[in-house]
Scaffold this active site. Structure first.
Site, PDB file in Angstrom:
ATOM      1  N   HIS A   1      36.232  14.331  64.864  1.00 56.15           N
ATOM      2  CA  HIS A   1      37.006  15.419  64.225  1.00 56.15           C
ATOM      3  C   HIS A   1      37.550  16.332  65.077  1.00 56.15           C
ATOM      4  O   HIS A   1      37.339  16.941  65.961  1.00 56.15           O
ATOM      5  CB  HIS A   1      36.605  15.622  62.879  1.00 56.15           C
ATOM      6  CG  HIS A   1      35.182  16.582  63.141  1.00 56.15           C
ATOM      7  ND1 HIS A   1      35.545  18.149  63.371  1.00 56.15           N
ATOM      8  CD2 HIS A   1      33.905  16.627  63.155  1.00 56.15           C
ATOM      9  CE1 HIS A   1      34.618  18.720  63.289  1.00 56.15           C
ATOM     10  NE2 HIS A   1      33.403  17.947  63.351  1.00 56.15           N
TER      11      HIS A   1
ATOM     12  N   ASP B   1      31.763  21.456  68.556  1.00 60.33           N
ATOM     13  CA  ASP B   1      31.761  20.890  67.242  1.00 60.33           C
ATOM     14  C   ASP B   1      33.249  20.925  66.570  1.00 60.33           C
ATOM     15  O   ASP B   1      33.493  21.994  66.039  1.00 60.33           O
ATOM     16  CB  ASP B   1      30.873  21.546  66.290  1.00 60.33           C
ATOM     17  CG  ASP B   1      30.904  21.046  64.717  1.00 60.33           C
ATOM     18  OD1 ASP B   1      31.351  20.035  64.451  1.00 60.33           O
ATOM     19  OD2 ASP B   1      30.449  21.577  63.880  1.00 60.33           O
TER      20      ASP B   1
ATOM     21  N   GLU C   1      37.434  17.328  58.531  1.00 63.21           N
ATOM     22  CA  GLU C   1      36.130  17.024  58.305  1.00 63.21           C
ATOM     23  C   GLU C   1      35.089  18.009  57.946  1.00 63.21           C
ATOM     24  O   GLU C   1      34.327  17.965  57.034  1.00 63.21           O
ATOM     25  CB  GLU C   1      35.399  16.426  59.752  1.00 63.21           C
ATOM     26  CG  GLU C   1      34.050  15.652  59.679  1.00 63.21           C
ATOM     27  CD  GLU C   1      33.055  17.071  60.041  1.00 63.21           C
ATOM     28  OE1 GLU C   1      31.688  16.519  59.963  1.00 63.21           O
ATOM     29  OE2 GLU C   1      33.299  18.109  60.254  1.00 63.21           O
ATOM     30  N   GLU C   2      35.407  19.214  58.338  1.00 60.69           N
ATOM     31  CA  GLU C   2      34.670  20.484  57.940  1.00 60.69           C
ATOM     32  C   GLU C   2      35.036  20.824  56.535  1.00 60.69           C
ATOM     33  O   GLU C   2      33.929  21.543  55.737  1.00 60.69           O
ATOM     34  CB  GLU C   2      35.070  21.718  58.765  1.00 60.69           C
ATOM     35  CG  GLU C   2      34.831  21.306  60.278  1.00 60.69           C
ATOM     36  CD  GLU C   2      33.307  21.477  60.872  1.00 60.69           C
ATOM     37  OE1 GLU C   2      32.395  21.378  59.925  1.00 60.69           O
ATOM     38  OE2 GLU C   2      33.066  21.300  61.901  1.00 60.69           O
TER      39      GLU C   2
ATOM     40  N   ASP D   1      30.113  13.023  67.156  1.00 57.76           N
ATOM     41  CA  ASP D   1      30.288  14.327  66.200  1.00 57.76           C
ATOM     42  C   ASP D   1      29.223  15.337  67.071  1.00 57.76           C
ATOM     43  O   ASP D   1      27.998  14.940  66.765  1.00 57.76           O
ATOM     44  CB  ASP D   1      30.331  14.427  64.964  1.00 57.76           C
ATOM     45  CG  ASP D   1      30.588  15.731  64.419  1.00 57.76           C
ATOM     46  OD1 ASP D   1      30.758  16.640  65.139  1.00 57.76           O
ATOM     47  OD2 ASP D   1      30.478  15.863  63.092  1.00 57.76           O
TER      48      ASP D   1
ATOM     49  N   HIS E   1      28.929  26.420  64.108  1.00 54.82           N
ATOM     50  CA  HIS E   1      29.765  26.876  62.902  1.00 54.82           C
ATOM     51  C   HIS E   1      29.863  28.566  63.273  1.00 54.82           C
ATOM     52  O   HIS E   1      29.851  29.167  62.381  1.00 54.82           O
ATOM     53  CB  HIS E   1      29.210  26.408  61.644  1.00 54.82           C
ATOM     54  CG  HIS E   1      29.362  25.322  61.214  1.00 54.82           C
ATOM     55  ND1 HIS E   1      29.287  24.973  59.841  1.00 54.82           N
ATOM     56  CD2 HIS E   1      29.995  24.337  61.986  1.00 54.82           C
ATOM     57  CE1 HIS E   1      29.710  23.395  59.996  1.00 54.82           C
ATOM     58  NE2 HIS E   1      30.160  23.204  61.117  1.00 54.82           N
TER      59      HIS E   1
END
Length: 502
Positions: A275, A287, A319-320, A348, A442
């Site tokens: 992604h 990520d 994607e998130e 990923d 994140h």
């Protein structure tokens, strides 16, 4: 439509569009001369950590374009950082010459931001309280006041919500149905907000998923924080409460990028994806910058060779936000186009600092046949190189989910996110037991210092190995003759994307 689109160069049902990138970037040099058939050994030999890290520097500079709007680097969908990422991917692939057909697939995506939130139960502020992803704000983005009211069972039926809920704040146990269903039913019953408490140990952070006009501002809290209030309410005591959420939920358009080799049997495609977006909170270099750039580097090096079977690369957007790009892509495939995809490989997070070599435990018993053969290809690679590996759940957390739900074999590898490395894994992979695989998962610190170059290079060579293996031959790999969906209840999965949904 299919017959009309073939002449344009179809990529899984998408017409190959030649849209000039807004900012072409310098490309890696290509070799000249006749192309020989790709081999795993040769393609792996083209993959070097230095190239990957150079690309990471470019990606971070693109994330910095989000600073003006977000006050920090980010590549969240809709940001200047993500738009620049899409330009970089597109211009890199187009810059390889006439090797790939390239398509930009636009689709609507829901994006949400929580700017501020606060929950007060009685006279306490639960330390574990988190506003759910894609939650709407409280009324007028102001605090709302109401009695905390316990919902029966797990709040999955309208009958579970008492008539006295109007103007109150619903307290709902997690379980059985998605968080979005609980919030919607609470809103229908007149609640001004909802609080979902965990029925397992630990905090509860999730997403409401697809927006509903009946959703109300919704929080998640831990089982331990909820316990005293559940007891008080069962004893008939009153609990005055306050909820406040300042948030937005918007629908924007974003873009998947699909690149397919012009050569190779178009009826038998090996497909792989990662992604292109990050979370709002940071630049997302691991990520999923690591997956994005691995695909870009493998695609670049593959262009030096010929292939027997078509190879299709995908860079998913959103994607998130809940796998929106890959979901959309698979949803618009005709049965004919679906069956051309022999397998899908998900990449990923390939470079986590406190890494473990993780393989999705995708068995044929509960997934489309061929998933286990792919799993075994990964494990054979690690063992043949004297490397340890561990199996991880194939539970819907990344972009493979739509493929296996629609009969396409799938699998992938990763190096870990917010999970905690065990002492046993420290013995297998090194690193620090008791810490997250990716301590910056994140977060803003998912930057250039947040990748392990050794793990990234090894995993990128494994990606090259899988591509070369299936680009040459599908001998021994199960054929696909129909879209066979397993009877396992995938709808009961706790994840559909990186956040909990139930």
């Amino acid at each position: 439509m299919k017959s009309a689109a073939v002449s344009l160069g179809l990529i899984g049902g998408i017409s190959a569009l030649r849209i000039p990138p807004s900012q072409p970037l310098e490309q890696l040099p290509l070799t000249d001369g006749r192309k020989g058939l790709v081999s795993s050994e040769e393609l792996q030999g083209q993959i070097h950590a230095g190239n990957l890290l150079d690309r990471a520097k470019v990606l971070y500079s693109l994330a910095e374009r989000g600073i003006d709007e977000y006050n920090h680097p980010t590549r969240v969908i809709g940001s200047e950082g993500h738009l620049a990422t899409l330009d970089y991917i597109y211009s890199t692939i187009v810059g390889l010459g006439d090797y790939y057909d390239v398509a930009n697939q636009s689709f609507p995506a829901v994006s949400g931001n929580v700017f501020e939130s606060r929950l007060v139960l009685g006279h306490e502020v639960p330390a574990s309280a988190h506003a759910m992803g894609l939650t709407p704000p409280t009324k007028d983005k102001q605090p709302v006041y109401g009695q905390l009211t316990l919902v029966s069972n797990q709040g999955c039926d309208e009958a579970d919500y008492p008539s006295k809920l109007a103007g109150a704040i619903a307290l709902i146990e997690r379980g059985t149905c998605p968080f979005g269903t609980k919030s919607e039913l609470a809103g229908k019953a007149g609640a001004v907000a909802a609080v979902v408490y965990n029925n397992e140990a630990g905090e509860l952070s999730g997403t409401l998923g697809t927006p509903s006009p009946n959703h109300v501002a919704t929080f998640g809290i831990s089982d331990s924080d909820a316990a005293p209030y559940v007891q008080q309410l069962k004893e008939g005591k009153k609990v005055d409460s306050i909820a406040y959420v300042d948030a937005t939920v918007d629908t924007i358009h974003t873009t998947n990028i699909i690149a397919q080799t012009k050569e190779g049997d178009p009826e038998n495609c090996v497909m792989l994806g990662g992604h292109s977006d990050s979370v709002t909170e940071g630049p997302g270099i691991n990520d999923d910058g690591s997956g994005t750039l691995t695909l870009l580097e493998v695609a670049t090096q593959l262009s030096k060779y010929s292939v027997n079977n078509c190879v299709r690369f995908a860079w998913w957007a959103a994607e998130e936000e809940g796998l929106l790009g890959s979901d959309y892509y698979v949803s618009v495939l005709s049965e004919e186009e679906n069956l051309k995809i022999r397998l899908f490989m998900d990449y990923d997070m390939l470079a986590s600092p406190n890494f473990a070599y993780q393989v999705y435990n995708a068995t044929n018993a509960v997934n489309p046949v061929g998933s286990e053969e792919l799993r075994d290809l990964y494990t054979k690679y690690y063992t043949s190189h004297g490397l340890n590996f561990t199996y991880i759940p194939f539970d819907g957390r990344s972009d493979y989910d739509a493929f296996i739900r629609n009969g396409i074999p799938g699998g992938g590898i990763a190096t870990g996110a917010e999970g905690v490395k065990t002492e046993e894994e420290q013995g297998l992979f090194g690193g620090v037991a008791g810490s997250w695989y990716d301590p910056c998962y994140h977060q803003l610190c998912d930057d250039l210092g947040n990748v392990n170059a050794t793990a990234w290079e090894i995993n990128s060579r494994l990606v090259a190995h899988t591509v070369a293996t299936y680009a040459v031959s599908f001998d021994g790999f199960p054929a696909r003759t129909s879209i066979s969906r397993k009877t396992v209840d995938l709808e009961k999965r706790k994840y559909h994307g990186p956040k909990l949904v139930m």
